[in-house]
Design a protein around this motif. Sequence first.
Motif, PDB file in Angstrom:
ATOM      1  N   LEU A 168      94.206  41.636  20.438  1.00  0.00           N
ATOM      2  CA  LEU A 168      94.058  40.183  20.373  1.00  0.00           C
ATOM      3  C   LEU A 168      94.921  39.562  21.459  1.00  0.00           C
ATOM      4  CD1 LEU A 168      92.701  38.177  18.298  1.00  0.00           C
ATOM      5  CD2 LEU A 168      94.949  37.998  17.240  1.00  0.00           C
ATOM      6  N   VAL A 184      94.127  41.567  11.857  1.00  0.00           N
ATOM      7  CA  VAL A 184      93.518  41.891  13.154  1.00  0.00           C
ATOM      8  C   VAL A 184      94.599  42.537  14.042  1.00  0.00           C
ATOM      9  CG1 VAL A 184      92.357  40.971  15.204  1.00  0.00           C
ATOM     10  CG2 VAL A 184      91.875  39.990  12.950  1.00  0.00           C
ATOM     11  N   TYR A 223      89.348  38.752  21.787  1.00  0.00           N
ATOM     12  CA  TYR A 223      89.474  40.048  21.123  1.00  0.00           C
ATOM     13  C   TYR A 223      88.904  41.119  22.038  1.00  0.00           C
ATOM     14  CZ  TYR A 223      89.050  43.781  17.724  1.00  0.00           C
ATOM     15  OH  TYR A 223      89.164  44.987  17.075  1.00  0.00           O
ATOM     16  N   TYR A 263      95.195  35.129  12.278  1.00  0.00           N
ATOM     17  CA  TYR A 263      94.579  36.415  12.646  1.00  0.00           C
ATOM     18  C   TYR A 263      95.479  37.573  12.208  1.00  0.00           C
ATOM     19  CZ  TYR A 263      91.113  33.934  15.470  1.00  0.00           C
ATOM     20  OH  TYR A 263      90.080  33.118  15.875  1.00  0.00           O
ATOM     21  N   THR A 300      84.046  36.036  14.527  1.00  0.00           N
ATOM     22  CA  THR A 300      85.223  36.462  13.760  1.00  0.00           C
ATOM     23  C   THR A 300      84.825  37.543  12.753  1.00  0.00           C
ATOM     24  OG1 THR A 300      86.073  34.228  14.000  1.00  0.00           O
ATOM     25  CG2 THR A 300      87.204  35.635  12.440  1.00  0.00           C
ATOM     26  N   THR A 338      84.469  40.632  14.620  1.00  0.00           N
ATOM     27  CA  THR A 338      85.803  41.146  14.933  1.00  0.00           C
ATOM     28  C   THR A 338      86.360  41.927  13.744  1.00  0.00           C
ATOM     29  OG1 THR A 338      86.244  39.333  16.416  1.00  0.00           O
ATOM     30  CG2 THR A 338      88.167  40.448  15.529  1.00  0.00           C
TER      31      THR A 338
END
Length: 436
Positions: free
Chosen positions: A229, A224, A251, A219, A307, A310
Motif C-alpha cells: 500500500l 491490508v 495498492y 486500511y 477495495t 484489494t
Amino acid sequence: MDEITALAKRRGFIFQSSEIYGGIGGFFDYGPLGSILKRNVKDAWWREIVELRDDVVGFDSSIIMHPSTWIASGHVANFSDKYVDCKNCKHRFRADHLPSLERCPDCGMRDALTEPRNFNLMMQTNVGPMEDSASRAYLRPETAQGMFVNFKNIYQSARKKPPFGIAQIGKSFRNEITPGNFTFRVREFEQAELEFFVPDDGNDLAWYEQWVHARKKWYGDYGVRQDRLRFHELTSQERPHYAKVGTDVEYLFPWGWGELESIAHRGTYDLDAHMQLSGKDLTYFDEASKSKYTPILIESSAGMDRTALTMLVDAYQSETIAGEASGKETTRVVLRFHPKIAPVQVGIFPLARNKPELVERARQIERGLRPHFRTQYDEGNVGQLYRRQDEIGTPKCIMVDYESLQDGTVTVRDRDSMRQDRVDAARLRTYLAERL
Ligand code: ATP
C-alpha cells in the motif's frame, strides 16, 4: 491474477455479467460470497466515516441528476479520455495507456494507429417519453455532485456547521475505453465518497492531513499489507489546477500499482461552480458572526469494487503444507481475510454426515451462533470441508465429533495457524467474539 479470478468464480465471489450471452465488457456480478464481501467493505467504511463520528452525516442521492449538474462540474466539457483506433485490427486503446503510438500493441502493425481523439466517458440515457437532445441525461460518473448541490439542504436540516462532512456510497458509471484487470476498471462501479467542508480559518491543510491519516489507519485496521500500500502525494502537474494538495492511495496488484482512492483539497471549486451556473446561494451563513462564506472542501473518493478486489488479492495465498489428515505435503489455497471482512466467519460441521446425533448437534450449534456471527453449516469429507473454508477465507471452523456428545466440547480450528483448540460448546460465543 488468473488463479484469483478462477477462485472468485469457483467459489461464488465474482462472475462476469450476462455470461450466458457471452458477457459484456466492463460489468461484473457479485455472487453469494462476493456480495457479502463487498457489503462488509462498504459497512467498514460507513462505520468509520459516518457512524463513529459526530461530524459526518450520511446521504443517498439519485443516480440521474439535472443535466446542468454535469455542465457546472465540468464533466460535459472535460470528462474525457483520448483514444486511438488501430486501422488494421480495429481495436481501440486509451492513448495514455500505450507506451508509444508508433505500433499497435495488439497486432503489431506500424503506423496503423489513428490520431488521439477525445471520448467523453459519461453514459447517456433519456428521461421521459421523448428521445431527443432535450431529454438527454447522464448516469452519474461520480457520487460527489449529489452532495454539492444539496449542501444547503443538508447543513440546514442536519443543523451542521463546518467543519463537517457528508458521506455516501453509491453506483457510478463511466464508459471506460478499455475496461480490464478484472473488477479494477469497470463501467459500473460503487464509490464511497466523503465531502468534508471546513471554514477558511487556516486549518484546512491540517484537516486534509487528518483525513489522509484516518484513511491510512482504516486500511491498516482491516489488515491490508503495508508493503503493498502506498500513499502517493500528487505533484502540481498531477493534480487539478484548483486542488491545493492531493494524495492517491495505491495498492500493488499483480499487474502493478493501481489507484484505490484519491484524497484531495479542492478549495471552493465545486460549490463556486454550482453557485455560478444555478444562481443559487450555497454559502454557509454563520449565525454567530452574521457573515457568510464558501467552505473549503476536503474530499476522499474510494472505489468499493477496487477495495473489495484489494481485500481478495491481499488475502490470497497459496502455500505448501503437511496435510492435516494424511501428513503428506499438499498445496493449500487460503484467503486470509480480516475477520470483519470475511464473508463467512464460522464454519460448523459434523464429523460424519451419516450420524444423526452429530448432524443435529452441529446444526443446533450453528443456529445458536447465527444471530451473532456470519455462520455456515456444511457436511462431507473433513479434509475437503477445511479446504473449502480456507478457500473462502473462513477464520474459524467448528467440528462436532463423538467426544462432543459425551463432554459437550468441540474442536475449533484456526484458519491461519491450522491449530485446533478444544472448547466447551457453552463458551463458544465468548470464545469466538474475542477472536473475531
Ligand atoms: P483512474 O485514473 O484509475 O481512471 P480516476 O482518477 O479517474 O481513476 P477518480 O475519478 O479519482 O478516479 O475516482 C475515485 C475512485 O473511484 C478511484 O480511486 C477508484 O477507486 C474508483 N473508480 C474510478 N473509476 C473506476 C472504474 N472505471 N472502475 C472501478 N473503480 C473506479
